[in-house]
Design a protein around this motif. Structure first.
Motif, PDB file in Angstrom:
ATOM      1  N   LYS A  25      14.957   3.503   5.993  1.00 61.06           N
ATOM      2  CA  LYS A  25      13.546   3.132   6.107  1.00 61.06           C
ATOM      3  C   LYS A  25      12.739   3.945   5.107  1.00 61.06           C
ATOM      4  O   LYS A  25      12.596   5.169   5.248  1.00 61.06           O
ATOM      5  CB  LYS A  25      13.055   3.381   7.533  1.00 61.06           C
ATOM      6  CG  LYS A  25      13.737   2.443   8.534  1.00 61.06           C
ATOM      7  CD  LYS A  25      12.983   2.364   9.836  1.00 61.06           C
ATOM      8  CE  LYS A  25      13.231   3.591  10.682  1.00 61.06           C
ATOM      9  NZ  LYS A  25      12.547   3.485  11.978  1.00 61.06           N
ATOM     10  N   VAL A  26      12.235   3.258   4.084  1.00 58.79           N
ATOM     11  CA  VAL A  26      11.547   3.946   3.004  1.00 58.79           C
ATOM     12  C   VAL A  26      10.116   3.429   2.892  1.00 58.79           C
ATOM     13  O   VAL A  26       9.871   2.225   2.988  1.00 58.79           O
ATOM     14  CB  VAL A  26      12.282   3.723   1.655  1.00 58.79           C
ATOM     15  CG1 VAL A  26      11.605   4.512   0.544  1.00 58.79           C
ATOM     16  CG2 VAL A  26      13.744   4.104   1.780  1.00 58.79           C
ATOM     17  N   VAL A  27       9.174   4.366   2.714  1.00 61.12           N
ATOM     18  CA  VAL A  27       7.783   3.985   2.480  1.00 61.12           C
ATOM     19  C   VAL A  27       7.464   4.252   1.011  1.00 61.12           C
ATOM     20  O   VAL A  27       7.717   5.345   0.501  1.00 61.12           O
ATOM     21  CB  VAL A  27       6.829   4.779   3.390  1.00 61.12           C
ATOM     22  CG1 VAL A  27       5.380   4.562   2.974  1.00 61.12           C
ATOM     23  CG2 VAL A  27       7.013   4.362   4.845  1.00 61.12           C
ATOM     24  N   ALA A  28       6.950   3.224   0.315  1.00 61.46           N
ATOM     25  CA  ALA A  28       6.608   3.339  -1.093  1.00 61.46           C
ATOM     26  C   ALA A  28       5.096   3.379  -1.234  1.00 61.46           C
ATOM     27  O   ALA A  28       4.409   2.472  -0.784  1.00 61.46           O
ATOM     28  CB  ALA A  28       7.185   2.160  -1.880  1.00 61.46           C
ATOM     29  N   LEU A  29       4.584   4.443  -1.863  1.00 62.34           N
ATOM     30  CA  LEU A  29       3.132   4.588  -1.963  1.00 62.34           C
ATOM     31  C   LEU A  29       2.584   4.137  -3.320  1.00 62.34           C
ATOM     32  O   LEU A  29       1.417   4.340  -3.612  1.00 62.34           O
ATOM     33  CB  LEU A  29       2.720   6.041  -1.675  1.00 62.34           C
ATOM     34  CG  LEU A  29       3.070   6.543  -0.263  1.00 62.34           C
ATOM     35  CD1 LEU A  29       2.527   7.946  -0.040  1.00 62.34           C
ATOM     36  CD2 LEU A  29       2.527   5.602   0.809  1.00 62.34           C
ATOM     37  N   GLU A  30       3.445   3.545  -4.132  1.00 59.17           N
ATOM     38  CA  GLU A  30       3.010   2.933  -5.385  1.00 59.17           C
ATOM     39  C   GLU A  30       3.934   1.735  -5.640  1.00 59.17           C
ATOM     40  O   GLU A  30       5.064   1.716  -5.160  1.00 59.17           O
ATOM     41  CB  GLU A  30       3.117   3.919  -6.562  1.00 59.17           C
ATOM     42  CG  GLU A  30       1.807   4.561  -6.982  1.00 59.17           C
ATOM     43  CD  GLU A  30       0.845   3.609  -7.711  1.00 59.17           C
ATOM     44  OE1 GLU A  30       1.217   2.439  -7.953  1.00 59.17           O
ATOM     45  OE2 GLU A  30      -0.279   4.032  -8.011  1.00 59.17           O
ATOM     46  N   TYR A  31       3.440   0.772  -6.426  1.00 54.77           N
ATOM     47  CA  TYR A  31       4.260  -0.407  -6.716  1.00 54.77           C
ATOM     48  C   TYR A  31       5.524  -0.041  -7.491  1.00 54.77           C
ATOM     49  O   TYR A  31       6.563  -0.692  -7.346  1.00 54.77           O
ATOM     50  CB  TYR A  31       3.439  -1.439  -7.497  1.00 54.77           C
ATOM     51  CG  TYR A  31       2.186  -1.878  -6.773  1.00 54.77           C
ATOM     52  CD1 TYR A  31       2.273  -2.576  -5.570  1.00 54.77           C
ATOM     53  CD2 TYR A  31       0.931  -1.583  -7.268  1.00 54.77           C
ATOM     54  CE1 TYR A  31       1.133  -2.970  -4.896  1.00 54.77           C
ATOM     55  CE2 TYR A  31      -0.220  -1.976  -6.597  1.00 54.77           C
ATOM     56  CZ  TYR A  31      -0.112  -2.670  -5.407  1.00 54.77           C
ATOM     57  OH  TYR A  31      -1.245  -3.058  -4.745  1.00 54.77           O
ATOM     58  N   SER A  32       5.431   1.018  -8.331  1.00 50.35           N
ATOM     59  CA  SER A  32       6.601   1.463  -9.092  1.00 50.35           C
ATOM     60  C   SER A  32       7.793   1.705  -8.189  1.00 50.35           C
ATOM     61  O   SER A  32       8.934   1.419  -8.542  1.00 50.35           O
ATOM     62  CB  SER A  32       6.300   2.785  -9.797  1.00 50.35           C
ATOM     63  OG  SER A  32       5.274   2.641 -10.707  1.00 50.35           O
ATOM     64  N   PHE A  33       7.518   2.266  -7.023  1.00 51.48           N
ATOM     65  CA  PHE A  33       8.604   2.671  -6.133  1.00 51.48           C
ATOM     66  C   PHE A  33       9.168   1.468  -5.380  1.00 51.48           C
ATOM     67  O   PHE A  33      10.326   1.486  -4.966  1.00 51.48           O
ATOM     68  CB  PHE A  33       8.123   3.782  -5.219  1.00 51.48           C
ATOM     69  CG  PHE A  33       7.405   4.880  -5.958  1.00 51.48           C
ATOM     70  CD1 PHE A  33       7.943   5.387  -7.150  1.00 51.48           C
ATOM     71  CD2 PHE A  33       6.187   5.380  -5.532  1.00 51.48           C
ATOM     72  CE1 PHE A  33       7.289   6.375  -7.873  1.00 51.48           C
ATOM     73  CE2 PHE A  33       5.526   6.366  -6.247  1.00 51.48           C
ATOM     74  CZ  PHE A  33       6.070   6.869  -7.418  1.00 51.48           C
ATOM     75  N   VAL A  34       8.360   0.437  -5.230  1.00 50.70           N
ATOM     76  CA  VAL A  34       8.874  -0.823  -4.688  1.00 50.70           C
ATOM     77  C   VAL A  34       9.877  -1.390  -5.685  1.00 50.70           C
ATOM     78  O   VAL A  34      10.961  -1.843  -5.324  1.00 50.70           O
ATOM     79  CB  VAL A  34       7.719  -1.835  -4.450  1.00 50.70           C
ATOM     80  CG1 VAL A  34       8.266  -3.150  -3.920  1.00 50.70           C
ATOM     81  CG2 VAL A  34       6.681  -1.255  -3.502  1.00 50.70           C
ATOM     82  N   ASP A  35       9.500  -1.306  -6.959  1.00 47.68           N
ATOM     83  CA  ASP A  35      10.362  -1.750  -8.056  1.00 47.68           C
ATOM     84  C   ASP A  35      11.706  -1.025  -7.995  1.00 47.68           C
ATOM     85  O   ASP A  35      12.780  -1.643  -8.076  1.00 47.68           O
ATOM     86  CB  ASP A  35       9.630  -1.464  -9.382  1.00 47.68           C
ATOM     87  CG  ASP A  35      10.317  -2.056 -10.596  1.00 47.68           C
ATOM     88  OD1 ASP A  35      11.437  -1.611 -10.892  1.00 47.68           O
ATOM     89  OD2 ASP A  35       9.740  -2.952 -11.246  1.00 47.68           O
ATOM     90  N   ALA A  36      11.654   0.303  -7.797  1.00 47.17           N
ATOM     91  CA  ALA A  36      12.881   1.102  -7.756  1.00 47.17           C
ATOM     92  C   ALA A  36      13.768   0.683  -6.582  1.00 47.17           C
ATOM     93  O   ALA A  36      14.989   0.591  -6.713  1.00 47.17           O
ATOM     94  CB  ALA A  36      12.540   2.591  -7.659  1.00 47.17           C
ATOM     95  N   LEU A  37      13.154   0.408  -5.430  1.00 51.06           N
ATOM     96  CA  LEU A  37      13.921  -0.007  -4.255  1.00 51.06           C
ATOM     97  C   LEU A  37      14.594  -1.352  -4.499  1.00 51.06           C
ATOM     98  O   LEU A  37      15.785  -1.530  -4.222  1.00 51.06           O
ATOM     99  CB  LEU A  37      12.997  -0.089  -3.033  1.00 51.06           C
ATOM    100  CG  LEU A  37      12.606   1.250  -2.407  1.00 51.06           C
ATOM    101  CD1 LEU A  37      11.400   1.098  -1.504  1.00 51.06           C
ATOM    102  CD2 LEU A  37      13.770   1.825  -1.625  1.00 51.06           C
TER     103      LEU A  37
END
Lengths: 341, 339
Positions: B81-93
């Protein structure tokens, strides 16, 4: 104004002035109740039971506990910032003898804002905690500058107010310049500038606590002197009050309180202006009653603003400074119209 | 009060004002937010395109210590369960085949670009990227939080109490930093191999796109964000120009200023002489609409050559990721050289 309204008005003020303790007490109770309620307001379901369990340290639902742990510093900070701004505004309005006086007017807010922004934007990689002393120093420096520029054989209230507006405008220009220079970093800095209790922790509480603990009782003790100053410089001097010295000291206390508030919460407008107004309307002009009342109204405004900001459109957070501006602006206009009659 | 005392006070006040002015003028020259690593990374590194700073030796360990912009954080197990606080990190996931449980999406899910959206699926919005809702993040009970090292610096301690938190430059990150942070995030997620494969694929996609551009491309392309208040140009070391440079398109803005972005006026824009302009406009009327009426606007080579293109700010500016970079490069090649 009809006779009935006059009668009602007279009765209300006299009631409040006859039993200030009871009314003050109920305001305090209201603030405490609102604080507990605000702990349960937000984007997730936290029941009042969770709140009580968490506050007394019982292990209930763990997530709810953590939530309350994060909310608690915010609520405590709302109290301290509300007290600081309310009292600071009350003293300034008393000393400057101008109902429009507030921390914003003597340059504290913009000075602190500028110093904080300078640190946040111009020096990258600066630890965030450094903003607090910088903003505090900026607020004090701006107020000192206003006092110096306004000084001409004593600083008359009108001069302080006028110079304060000019100096504030200069610092505002500085803030704008910094914003234009650093467009990419602006969003984080803007949130601090608008004034918000977002993400504040216990360390912020400890940073403002000593100022409130020391200065507020001192000001309450001195409230008689504020009453004397309110008679006008000549009369006050005639009564044996060292007018300029008292004024300087009281202003310094008020400025320090406001600077501490801005340093931890950013620039939250209107609380310092409106809380003293409300206090005077309900409790009359005697500072011994109106100063604690201004503190309580300040607390109520801050708790309300923070709660509304969290509860209106979750999960989005509306900065408390924005809420106080939206609530405070119209109230201020209403006051202007009312006093204009 | 004597006359001279007043004079002294006035002098002190004037001095204070002068000092303030000097500080202001000084910071004009001094403020230079550095954007970090050089764009050309060591190609020999085990993960393609990633700089040697990334501690790849942690890959595959049960407890991995990840170096990030706000310190080092040890993550054990495989975070689900990961929370991404920027769109960049959504990209990484998405790049490693995962999806976040919570995203700071500004309350606007449409800002997650189409290339990611389907793979992201259901998630909980945790509010604005600038002020993510700590309450909601806590309720999600995440195993890992990925934060922006600029925006979320002040709440890093609080986030760390909720879950292990790693922080990277996204808002001010350049292309190289984005690739590095994607790899570091993958190390934290225990998805090293997946990311290495994806990075190799990425390098190939970018190389293929570069091959579609003529080798002697000499035109410069300016990437700008247009709003109703400003026109912001991005110099070579910023993220989007960095992506364009990989496919052989240079930025006309000099890179010596050290600024992460430059505020442009119509005059400075004309003086920049961009041959191509990629404009990412905000919603509603922008300054461009006003400027387009000016005869100066038509002096810009990109306007004269009819090589001014409107692009999606979500894809070109907000996403700042590996997948987003491919989207940007692909669109640039299509716009400039046809399909």
């Amino acid at each position: 104004m009809s006779a009935a309204i006059v009668a009602q008005h007279v009765r209300r003020t006299s009631l409040a002035q006859r039993y200030p303790g009871i009314l003050m007490g109920s305001l305090g109770v209201l603030a405490v109740v609102l604080s507990f309620y605000s702990l349960s307001v937000g984007a997730t379901d936290v029941s009042m039971t969770d709140v009580f369990n968490a506050v007394i340290g019982n292990t209930g639902d763990q997530a709810a506990q953590i939530v309350v742990q994060f909310q608690l510093p915010r609520v405590l900070l709302a109290w301290l910032v509300g007290i600081a701004l309310g009292v600071s505004g009350a003293v300034m309005q008393g000393v400057i003898r101008n109902p429009l006086a507030a921390p914003d007017v003597v340059g504290v807010t913009k000075g602190a804002g500028f110093a904080g922004m300078l640190l946040l934007l111009a020096i990258p990689g600066m630890p965030v905690v450094a903003v607090v002393p910088a903003a505090f120093a900026g607020g004090l420096a701006a107020a000192a500058l206003v006092y110096l520029l306004a000084y001409r054989r004593g600083a008359t209230p009108v001069r302080i107010a006028l110079v304060g507006i000019a100096v504030s405008a200069a610092f505002e220009a500085g803030i704008r310049f910094l914003l234009v220079r650093n467009p990419l970093d602006v969003s984080a800095a803007l949130i601090w500038l608008t004034g918000s209790l977002f993400g504040r922790s216990m360390s912020s509480v400890l940073e403002i606590l000593p100022w409130v603990l020391v200065l507020v009782p001192l000001i309450v003790v001195w409230s008689r002197r504020l009453d004397v100053l309110g008679l006008g410089d000549d009369l006050a001097a005639g009564l044996g009050e060292p007018v300029e010295r008292t004024r300087r000291l009281l202003l310094l206390f008020a400025v320090a309180l406001a600077a501490a508030a801005v340093a931890v919460s950013g620039t939250i407008g209107f609380v310092g202006l409106i809380a003293p107004h409300m206090a005077r309307r309900v409790f009359g002009g005697k500072h011994v009653a109106s100063i604690p009342a201004a503190a309580l109204f300040g607390v109520l405004l801050m708790i309300f603003a923070d709660m509304l900001g969290r509860g209106l459109a979750p999960p989005l957070e509306i900065p408390a400074g924005l809420v106080t501006a939206v609530v405070g602006g119209p109230y201020f206009l209403y006051l202007l119209v009312k006093t204009g009659k | 009060m004597s006359h001279s005392a007043t004079k002294v006070r006035r002098a002190v006040a004037v001095l204070a004002l002068t000092v303030t002015a000097a500080v202001l003028a000084g910071c004009g020259a001094a403020s230079s937010p550095s954007t970090g690593a050089a764009p050309n990374a060591d190609r020999a590194a085990a993960a393609e395109g990633v700089s040697p700073d990334v501690n790849l030796d942690q890959c595959g360990k049960p407890a991995r210590t990840v170096k990030h912009d706000l310190g080092t954080t040890t993550i054990s197990g495989s975070p689900a369960k990961v929370v991404a606080l920027e769109y960049s990190f959504v990209d990484a996931l998405v790049a490693v085949g995962m999806s976040p449980v919570g995203v700071a999406d500004d309350g606007q899910p449409e800002r997650i670009i189409p290339a990611l959206r389907d793979k992201v699926g259901e998630y909980k919005s945790v509010g604005l990227r600038a002020t993510p809702n700590i309450q909601v993040i806590t309720a999600l009970k995440p195993d890992l939080i990925v934060a922006d090292s600029g925006r979320h610096k002040a709440i890093y301690a609080q986030l760390s109490k909720i879950a292990p938190t790693i922080a990277f430059a996204s808002l001010n990150g350049n292309y190289q930093q984005v690739l590095d942070s994607e790899m570091s995030t993958a190390i934290a997620l225990d998805k090293c191999d997946e990311m290495k494969t994806r990075l190799t694929e990425h390098a190939k996609v970018m190389a293929d796109l570069k091959a579609k551009a003529p080798a002697d491309e000499s035109r410069t392309a300016l990437f700008v964000r247009a709003s109703d208040k400003g026109f912001t140009g991005f110099p070579a070391k910023a993220y989007t120009p960095g992506v364009l440079e990989v496919i052989g398109i240079r930025s006309p803005l000099p890179d010596d200023s050290g600024e992460a972005s430059v505020s442009l006026t119509l005059e400075t824009l004309v003086a920049t002489k961009p041959d191509v302009m990629f404009i990412a406009p905000n919603e509603g009327p922008t300054l461009r609409d006003t400027w387009a009426k000016s005869p100066l606007w038509r002096e810009i080579p990109a306007v004269k050559n009819n090589t001014t293109f409107d692009v999606d700010p979500n894809e070109w500016s907000r996403s700042r990721g590996l997948i987003a970079a491919e989207v940007v490069a692909q669109e640039a090649v299509e716009l400039l050289y046809g399909k």
